[in-house]
Design a protein around this motif. Structure first.
Motif, short mmCIF file in Angstrom:
data_model
loop_
_atom_site.label_atom_id
_atom_site.label_comp_id
_atom_site.label_asym_id
_atom_site.label_seq_id
_atom_site.Cartn_x
_atom_site.Cartn_y
_atom_site.Cartn_z
N GLY A 203 28.17 -39.38 16.81
CA GLY A 203 26.95 -40.17 16.84
C GLY A 203 25.87 -39.59 15.97
N ALA A 204 25.93 -38.26 15.68
CA ALA A 204 24.89 -37.69 14.81
C ALA A 204 25.26 -38.05 13.39
CB ALA A 204 24.90 -36.18 14.97
N SER A 205 25.06 -39.33 13.04
CA SER A 205 25.64 -39.78 11.76
C SER A 205 24.74 -39.38 10.63
CB SER A 205 25.75 -41.31 11.79
OG SER A 205 24.46 -41.83 11.75
N GLY A 206 25.34 -38.80 9.59
CA GLY A 206 24.59 -38.53 8.36
C GLY A 206 24.19 -37.09 8.22
N THR A 207 23.29 -36.58 9.04
CA THR A 207 22.69 -35.28 8.71
C THR A 207 23.69 -34.14 8.76
OG1 THR A 207 21.13 -36.25 10.26
CG2 THR A 207 20.38 -34.40 8.96
N PRO A 208 24.47 -33.97 9.85
CA PRO A 208 25.36 -32.79 9.84
C PRO A 208 26.41 -32.90 8.74
CG PRO A 208 25.31 -33.84 12.01
CD PRO A 208 24.61 -34.75 11.08
N LEU A 209 26.80 -34.16 8.42
CA LEU A 209 27.82 -34.32 7.37
C LEU A 209 27.28 -33.83 6.04
CD1 LEU A 209 30.66 -35.40 7.25
CD2 LEU A 209 29.77 -37.63 6.61
N ALA B 59 35.90 -31.34 8.17
CA ALA B 59 36.42 -31.78 9.49
C ALA B 59 35.32 -31.64 10.54
CB ALA B 59 37.63 -30.91 9.85
N VAL B 60 34.60 -30.49 10.50
CA VAL B 60 33.56 -30.29 11.54
C VAL B 60 32.42 -31.27 11.28
CG1 VAL B 60 31.93 -28.62 12.45
CG2 VAL B 60 34.21 -27.89 11.81
N GLY B 61 32.09 -31.52 10.00
CA GLY B 61 31.03 -32.48 9.70
C GLY B 61 31.37 -33.85 10.25
N PHE B 62 32.66 -34.27 10.04
CA PHE B 62 33.03 -35.61 10.51
C PHE B 62 33.07 -35.67 12.03
CE2 PHE B 62 33.46 -38.35 7.10
CZ PHE B 62 34.07 -37.72 6.02
N LEU B 63 33.33 -34.49 12.70
CA LEU B 63 33.31 -34.53 14.18
C LEU B 63 31.93 -34.95 14.64
CD1 LEU B 63 33.96 -33.69 17.20
CD2 LEU B 63 32.88 -31.53 16.55
N LEU B 64 30.90 -34.30 14.07
CA LEU B 64 29.54 -34.61 14.54
C LEU B 64 29.20 -36.04 14.16
CD1 LEU B 64 28.26 -31.16 13.51
CD2 LEU B 64 28.07 -32.08 15.81
N LEU C 123 27.18 -31.71 22.65
CA LEU C 123 28.52 -31.53 22.06
C LEU C 123 29.42 -30.83 23.07
CD1 LEU C 123 29.49 -30.76 18.57
CD2 LEU C 123 30.20 -29.06 20.20
N ILE C 124 28.88 -29.80 23.73
CA ILE C 124 29.74 -29.07 24.67
C ILE C 124 30.15 -29.99 25.80
CG2 ILE C 124 29.63 -27.22 26.39
CD1 ILE C 124 27.99 -25.64 24.37
N ALA C 125 29.19 -30.80 26.30
CA ALA C 125 29.54 -31.68 27.44
C ALA C 125 30.60 -32.67 27.02
CB ALA C 125 28.28 -32.41 27.90
#
Lengths: 123, 223, 206, 390
Positions: D144-150, D135-140, D218-220
């Motif tokens: 817009g941070a597509s790919g790496t955090p997932l 869930a957290v991976g898909f949030l990032l 992310l916080i903003a």
């Protein structure tokens, strides 16, 4: 003929042009002779997440989009001018640097005004 | 957590004239339920939610159940007057005869509500409501204005069972497409014949295959 | 030009190839799939693109969201009757040459949900499918193997002659009609020219 | 049949979504974030009316993955429905099995041996870990941070799926739990391997938390968007991390005390503002609590049978009656309501889908927000379409 200093430049330019346009030309020839055109109404319909798109996108949108676009455009063009300067400025005289500084500061002053006016904060 | 009888008493005390009856659950889970009359259902529900020590503010689950018409064979004692000659005299005699009569019990659509309390953290209070019949009078009051969680679940019951919830803000089909006409979760729903080729059909699949074949020939020689 | 001469020349650094081989090599090494996940198989598809199984090794790492820029549609999950018109419309909106991988038992024939009233018994009824992957969900390795099978198929395509692919053949079916949603079922229940599937040598069956 | 006027735009009643008036500058744009959309985590459609960037009206449309799970379940035996429950919430198949097994055990009055309870808790918490990591991976990814955090999320998930595969035979569709216990007894090596993996997981959570806390973008973007007031959350039947992020202390593991959760000590994290940021920090904190439960459960798992010897698997016919069993699934309160008429097939088989009911208040959270934030709000509710449309 090959003595003029710009000849090598011309050859390079033509080679670059050929390298760029060559594949495009080949692709166009291929499309014309080999792959037939098969347009049909479903294929040309507007793509909206797999649905039939209802309504029209030609909508009177808000001015904020336009202002944002203008400010971006100004700084985009400025960046284009800064590029040659960035490459050569170590060999330039002080006067040239000051001239470029004036150019940059003028634009930054415009940005400061826009910022103060609150154009950058989204409605 | 109060027992079902105490809750019934509390309801009758708070909401005069509320039609409440207890439905016992024979299974080991022993979650007995209260059947409400649709007319007074909203008043009872508001009471259950706002009551101090019940505080059932979490409507967890709304379920539609289809009870189709049932044919009940009953052994009925029938007394009929029969002309019988008793030791030579013509007489009318009542005679009780064992007879099994087929009685069709009308079915209904039922909606079951499971209520919990987040404030008091106590367990399920089960409410039930029935419609009059399965064809035209299928209206029930909607609980969406009391518990918002009933919104989509009631739309799903309207879609799959056909119970119309009066007062629901946006009663549309939830799962099937809007042009769909049937209510597929009912027990008597017949699926469309989109039968397709089965390499080795057997028993009920074989039956569908033959039925499909007959339809194709019928359609064939009709053209 | 026999094989071992080609290999010898290859060793000397000279590459000999035909236009068809070059064309097919170019297209099979960069098949861009469409970002099209339906159900459980979509999670397995995403897992295939992640670090451990890494679909990027086969040139298919870029998942394009819009059908205009994709040339492969992986139907990963159950195609329901409510979703079928959208799937067929997306397939029509993809630019030719386009390929379809039916991933998972649901896309091939309705899978475990075959008796469902809202489940389409396989996407073969409406659009031509190039590679079928059985499994529920198929493992990431199975999806990689499907890519290899698709690439072999693209390699084997002839640019001219009788069995050239659909997009090079002007008479081949270009549009696959989008089914309507009727009162009880999809109307029509399958597309002509696509269903029943013609299998070489077996004739059509149904 | 008389159909009620279904297109009633006027909403009365206090808890329905407030109508947001357009500010009249530009025209309204009718657009549908439709079934095929990169941000909807599957085939979910939202008909959105936009005034510039602000959302005026948002109507979700379901049914694109309605696979008739309940109709199929009525046509087959209780045991045959277990593989179908894997495909309900296809990211957490073991908690679906557990909820269904719990409901049928309540229906038939079936006991479960000690070791099976421990194995169920271990597998349930492992499922929660991999679900929250996704869930957290898909949030990032949505931001817009597509790919790496997932990739971080999937890296941990792959290890946990390896554990599931060695034990149950399949990565995603485990089909592991039966009425009265589990199918296979985990071996000592498996438990040892599980301990090693669980020992490594806290390092991953620190990595992810550093990604989340330090990141100003992310916080903003997430703080202050999609606020859900607690009383509306309770009234709308919202459960799970979304409810606890609004500050309501309601976790079925503590409320119902089902299975053996009262033996482990773990805390239930609560949020204050109920916005998108809280919903994701809650998931990370719950990840840590799950790891604590896992360590305790893996430490003192007893021996003994995994399956209750008296349990009947073949022609299992529970007595007529009904039962509603529920557990704390990673997405919320997952419940099964079963009515049995004494036959081998259930008379009525109903799944209480936490994802669908959590979406009841999607419109309330999205009204007035930007379109780009609608993607984040939908991601923070963390829906899976197999469970929403059943």
């Amino acid at each position: 003929m090959s003595s003029s200093p710009y000849f090598s430049l011309a050859v390079l330019f033509v080679a670059a042009l050929a390298f760029g346009l060559g594949p495009l030309g080949l692709a166009w020839l291929w499309a014309r002779f080999y792959s037939p055109r098969k347009p049909n109404p479903t294929k040309n319909s507007i793509y909206e997440c797999g649905l039939v798109s209802k309504g029209d996108a030609w909508v009177r949108f808000r001015p904020a989009y336009y202002l944002y676009a203008i400010i971006f455009l100004i700084f985009d063009v400025e960046a284009v001018f800064l590029l040659p300067f960035a490459v050569a400025f170590s060999g330039l005289s002080a006067a040239a640097c000051i001239a470029m500084l004036v150019f940059v500061l003028l634009l930054v002053e415009g940005l400061a005004w826009a910022w103060a006016k609150g154009i950058l904060t989204w409605a | 957590m109060k027992t079902v009888e105490e809750i019934k008493a509390a309801i009758e005390a708070a909401v005069p004239g509320a039609g409440v009856e207890i439905v016992l659950n024979p299974g080991p889970a022993a979650q007995h339920s209260l059947r409400l009359a649709p007319e007074s259902a909203l008043a009872v529900a508001t009471f259950l939610r706002d009551d101090a020590d019940l505080a059932l503010d979490h409507l967890s689950n709304v379920t539609g159940v289809d009870w189709p018409d049932k044919e009940i064979a009953e052994k009925v004692k029938v007394t009929r007057t029969v002309a019988k000659t008793v030791d030579g005299v013509e007489q009318q005699v009542e005679e009780t005869v064992e007879e099994t009569r087929k009685r069709v019990e009308p079915g209904c659509l039922e909606v079951v509500y499971h209520l919990f309390s987040v404030a008091k953290k106590h367990g399920p209070v089960v409410l039930r409501m029935r419609t009059e019949n399965r064809s035209d009078r299928v209206e029930l009051p909607s609980m969406t204005h009391i518990w918002r969680s009933a919104d989509f679940q009631e739309r799903e019951i309207f879609d799959l069972y056909g119970v119309v919830f009066k007062g629901h803000p946006d009663l549309r089909r939830l799962l099937m497409w809007d042009e769909f006409k049937d209510h597929p979760m009912r027990k008597d729903y017949v699926e469309p014949d989109d039968y397709e080729y089965e390499p080795t059909p057997h028993d009920h699949v074989l039956a569908r295959a033959q039925e499909h074949q007959k339809k194709i020939e019928a359609a064939g020689n009709k053209e | 030009m026999d094989e071992n001469l080609k290999i010898e020349l290859g060793k000397q650094g000279i590459v000999v190839t035909t236009l068809q081989e070059l064309y097919n090599w170019g297209r099979r090494s960069s098949v861009w799939p469409m970002n099209f996940g339906l159900a459980c198989c979509a999670i397995e598809m995403i897992a295939t693109t992640m670090a451990r199984y890494d679909l990027a090794r086969f040139g298919a790492e870029v998942f394009r969201p819009s059908p205009r820029q994709a040339d492969l549609m992986i139907i990963s999950g159950t195609v329901t009757k409510k979703m079928a018109p959208q799937v067929v419309r997306l397939y029509n909106q993809m630019a030719e040459p386009r390929y379809v991988i039916a991933m998972g038992a649901c896309a091939i024939s309705g899978g475990p949900f075959k008796q469902g009233y809202n489940v389409l018994k396989g996407i073969d009824r409406y659009i031509p499918v190039d590679v079928h992957i059985p499994g529920c969900p198929p493992r990431p390795e199975a999806l990689l193997q499907a890519f290899i099978a698709l690439q072999k198929k693209i390699d084997g395509q002839h640019l001219t002659g009788e069995d050239r692919p659909r997009f090079l053949d002007a008479e081949a079916q270009g549009e696959f009609p989008v089914p309507e949603q009727g009162e009880h079922d999809l109307v029509p229940t399958s597309n002509k020219g696509v269903w029943p599937i013609k299998i070489q040598g077996l004739g059509t069956r149904d | 049949m008389n159909v009620v006027d279904t297109k009633s735009e006027k909403h009365e009643g206090w808890n329905l979504p407030p109508a947001v008036a357009p500010d009249g500058e530009g025209e309204l744009l009718e657009v549908s974030m439709g079934p095929h959309h990169p941000s909807t985590h599957g085939v979910f459609r939202m008909d959105v009316t936009l005034d510039g960037e602000r959302v005026i009206r948002l109507k979700p449309v379901f049914g694109y993955l309605h696979r008739n799970h309940e109709k199929l379940a009525e046509g087959q035996t209780y045991l045959a429905s277990i593989p179908y429950t894997d495909r309900l919430d296809y990211i957490c198949s073991l908690t679906n099995n557990w909820a269904y097994a719990l409901a049928v055990e309540k229906l038939a009055g079936q006991e479960v041996p000690e070791r099976a309870e421990y194995v169920r808790v271990i597998l349930g918490e492992l499922t929660r870990v991999q679900n929250h990591a996704l869930a957290v991976g898909f949030l990032l990814q949505d931001m817009g941070a597509s790919g790496t955090p997932l990739m971080y999320g999937f890296r941990e998930r792959e290890e946990i799926l390896d554990l599931f595969e060695t034990l149950t035979g399949s990565r995603m569709m485990c089909n592991y739990m039966r009425f009265g216990g589990c199918r296979v007894d985990p071996t000592a090596e498996w438990l040892e391997r599980a301990r090693k993996i669980v020992a490594k997981l806290p390092k991953f959570v620190d990595e992810f938390e550093a990604l989340l806390i330090g990141n100003e973008i992310l916080i903003a973007r997430t703080q202050g968007t999609g606020i859900l007031p607690p009383d509306l959350a309770v009234n709308a039947g919202v459960t799970g991390p979304v409810l606890r992020a609004s500050g309501v202390n309601y976790d079925l593991r503590k409320v119902d005390r089902y299975s053996i959760y009262d033996r482990f000590d773990f805390k239930v994290p609560l949020g204050e503002h109920g916005d998108v940021y809280d919903r994701f920090m809650i998931r990370l904190l719950e990840l840590r609590q799950s790891l604590r439960i896992l360590e305790q459960a893996l430490k003192d798992i007893p021996g003994g049978p995994v399956m209750d010897p008296k349990a009947k698997i073949r022609n299992f016919r529970p007595k007529p009656g009904e039962a509603y069993g529920r557990i704390e699934a990673p997405k919320g309160e997952l419940g099964f309501y079963l009515i049995s008429d004494g036959g081998p097939n259930p008379y009525r088989y109903r799944v209480r889908p936490p994802s669908l009911i959590n979406l009841t208040i999607l419109e309330d959270m999205c009204l007035g927000q930007n379109v780009a934030d609608v993607v984040l709000i939908l991601g923070s509710v963390d829906i899976v379409l197999g469970e929403v449309d059943r």
